[in-house]
Scaffold this motif. Structure first.
Motif, PDB file in Angstrom:
ATOM      1  N   GLU A 143      -2.032  -7.763  -0.906  1.00 23.68           N
ATOM      2  CA  GLU A 143      -2.752  -6.821  -0.062  1.00 23.68           C
ATOM      3  C   GLU A 143      -4.203  -6.827  -0.491  1.00 23.68           C
ATOM      4  OE1 GLU A 143      -1.296  -2.825  -0.300  1.00 23.68           O
ATOM      5  OE2 GLU A 143      -2.997  -1.987   0.768  1.00 23.68           O
ATOM      6  N   ASP A 167      -6.240  -5.967   4.555  1.00 26.83           N
ATOM      7  CA  ASP A 167      -6.643  -4.600   4.911  1.00 26.83           C
ATOM      8  C   ASP A 167      -7.979  -4.233   4.299  1.00 26.83           C
ATOM      9  OD1 ASP A 167      -6.055  -2.422   6.483  1.00 26.83           O
ATOM     10  OD2 ASP A 167      -5.198  -1.280   4.824  1.00 26.83           O
ATOM     11  N   GLY A 213      -7.802  -4.771  -0.250  1.00 26.33           N
ATOM     12  CA  GLY A 213      -8.235  -3.417   0.068  1.00 26.33           C
ATOM     13  C   GLY A 213      -7.191  -2.384  -0.306  1.00 26.33           C
ATOM     14  N   THR A 238       0.800  -1.210   0.000  1.00 23.32           N
ATOM     15  CA  THR A 238       0.000   0.000   0.000  1.00 23.32           C
ATOM     16  C   THR A 238       0.842   1.274   0.000  1.00 23.32           C
ATOM     17  OG1 THR A 238      -1.815   1.132   1.081  1.00 23.32           O
ATOM     18  CG2 THR A 238      -0.201   0.100   2.514  1.00 23.32           C
ATOM     19  N   GLY A 246      -3.327   5.092   1.438  1.00 25.01           N
ATOM     20  CA  GLY A 246      -4.496   5.943   1.368  1.00 25.01           C
ATOM     21  C   GLY A 246      -5.041   6.188   2.756  1.00 25.01           C
ATOM     22  N   SER A 247      -4.927   5.194   3.604  1.00 28.79           N
ATOM     23  CA  SER A 247      -5.381   5.367   4.974  1.00 28.79           C
ATOM     24  C   SER A 247      -4.424   4.790   5.993  1.00 28.79           C
ATOM     25  CB  SER A 247      -6.766   4.734   5.162  1.00 28.79           C
ATOM     26  OG  SER A 247      -6.701   3.348   4.930  1.00 28.79           O
ATOM     27  N   SER A 248      -3.588   3.832   5.616  1.00 27.66           N
ATOM     28  CA  SER A 248      -2.684   3.274   6.616  1.00 27.66           C
ATOM     29  C   SER A 248      -1.538   4.242   6.888  1.00 27.66           C
ATOM     30  CB  SER A 248      -2.168   1.901   6.186  1.00 27.66           C
ATOM     31  OG  SER A 248      -1.464   1.978   4.979  1.00 27.66           O
ATOM     32  N   TRP A 255     -11.499 -10.203  -2.782  1.00 28.80           N
ATOM     33  CA  TRP A 255     -10.236 -10.927  -2.601  1.00 28.80           C
ATOM     34  C   TRP A 255     -10.436 -12.437  -2.610  1.00 28.80           C
ATOM     35  CZ3 TRP A 255      -9.090 -13.928   1.776  1.00 28.80           C
ATOM     36  CH2 TRP A 255      -9.957 -13.803   2.866  1.00 28.80           C
TER      37      TRP A 255
HETATM   38  C1  LIG Z   1      -8.927   0.218   5.105  1.00 30.80           C
HETATM   39  S1  LIG Z   1      -9.223   0.432   3.392  1.00 30.80           S
HETATM   40  C2  LIG Z   1      -7.692  -0.027   2.687  1.00 30.80           C
HETATM   41  C3  LIG Z   1      -6.599   0.928   2.943  1.00 30.80           C
HETATM   42  C4  LIG Z   1      -5.305   0.648   2.242  1.00 30.80           C
HETATM   43  N1  LIG Z   1      -4.882  -0.734   2.307  1.00 30.80           N
HETATM   44  C5  LIG Z   1      -4.237   1.530   2.828  1.00 30.80           C
HETATM   45  O1  LIG Z   1      -3.347   1.057   3.507  1.00 30.80           O
HETATM   46  O2  LIG Z   1      -4.329   2.735   2.658  1.00 30.80           O
HETATM   47  C6  LIG Z   1     -10.244  -0.962   3.021  1.00 30.80           C
HETATM   48  C7  LIG Z   1     -10.507  -1.204   1.539  1.00 30.80           C
HETATM   49  O3  LIG Z   1     -10.915  -2.558   1.381  1.00 30.80           O
HETATM   50  C8  LIG Z   1     -11.844  -2.633   0.335  1.00 30.80           C
HETATM   51  N2  LIG Z   1     -12.583  -3.897   0.492  1.00 30.80           N
HETATM   52  C9  LIG Z   1     -13.613  -4.167   1.328  1.00 30.80           C
HETATM   53  N3  LIG Z   1     -14.030  -5.438   1.192  1.00 30.80           N
HETATM   54  C10 LIG Z   1     -13.247  -6.004   0.234  1.00 30.80           C
HETATM   55  C11 LIG Z   1     -13.187  -7.292  -0.383  1.00 30.80           C
HETATM   56  N4  LIG Z   1     -14.017  -8.253  -0.010  1.00 30.80           N
HETATM   57  N5  LIG Z   1     -12.243  -7.520  -1.326  1.00 30.80           N
HETATM   58  C12 LIG Z   1     -11.394  -6.536  -1.690  1.00 30.80           C
HETATM   59  N6  LIG Z   1     -11.386  -5.287  -1.152  1.00 30.80           N
HETATM   60  C13 LIG Z   1     -12.309  -5.021  -0.209  1.00 30.80           C
HETATM   61  C14 LIG Z   1     -12.674  -1.374   0.517  1.00 30.80           C
HETATM   62  O4  LIG Z   1     -13.287  -1.012  -0.675  1.00 30.80           O
HETATM   63  C15 LIG Z   1     -11.611  -0.357   0.946  1.00 30.80           C
HETATM   64  O5  LIG Z   1     -11.092   0.310  -0.183  1.00 30.80           O
END
Ligand SMILES: C[S@@+](CC[C@H](N)C(=O)[O-])C[C@H]1O[C@@H](n2cnc3c(N)ncnc32)[C@H](O)[C@@H]1O
Length: 136
Positions: free
Chosen positions: A29, A68, A31, A2, A5-7, A52
């Motif tokens: 990874e 994530d 999300g 990553t 974006g948020s981590s 995923w």
């Molecule tokens: C906490 S954010 C990810 C932040 C990113 N990894 C970072 O470090 O900045 C969670 C993300 O997971 C995605 N998400 C949720 N459920 C998911 C799934 N089943 N498969 C893939 N992505 C998913 C959401 O759309 C969101 O964009």
């Protein structure tokens, strides 16, 4: 992995440290915040759109899975995440509240009591935590 974006930078450093322990390893990874993330470009990563559980199994095994996004036990997500890991592979779960009891916390109960995993909680800042588990 990553671009954050948020981590937070501390999580990036944790991931970089674990990744460095697996030369030539394969990393995943869920999300991923930004499909054009800086680190993806550096690593020449494959960016895959989809749930995923649908897109990772055919790309496994992984030496590190940064779970994530979308890690739940519905659809067998816990069991299926373990099946994505190579022996010795890491599973990293971010966004944990630190120093919470295991009992009553679905993620902790699973990660700390699953016999195929060894897990520890890592404080990423005084008020945030990640859990790092390794597949035996
Ligand atoms: C906490 S954010 C990810 C932040 C990113 N990894 C970072 O470090 O900045 C969670 C993300 O997971 C995605 N998400 C949720 N459920 C998911 C799934 N089943 N498969 C893939 N992505 C998913 C959401 O759309 C969101 O964009």
């Amino acid at each position: 992995m990553t671009d954050g974006g948020s981590s937070i930078p501390e999580v990036h450093a944790l991931l970089a440290t674990l990744v460095a322990s697996k030369p030539a390893g394969r990393f995943a990874e869920t999300g991923t915040a930004r499909w054009q993330c800086r680190s993806c470009q550096v690593l020449r990563a494959e960016v895959v759109h989809g749930h995923w559980l649908d897109v990772l199994p055919q790309r496994a095994p992984f030496d590190l899975l940064f779970a994530d996004g979308g890690l739940r036990d519905t659809e067998g997500g816990f069991e299926r995440s373990i099946s994505l890991l190579a022996p010795g592979g890491f599973l990293v779960k971010d966004d944990m509240s630190p120093r919470r009891p295991i009992d009553g916390d679905e993620i902790r109960e699973w990660l700390f009591r699953e016999p195929r995993l060894i897990a520890t909680e890592v404080l990423t800042t005084p008020s945030t935590a990640a859990i790092v588990a390794v597949r035996r």
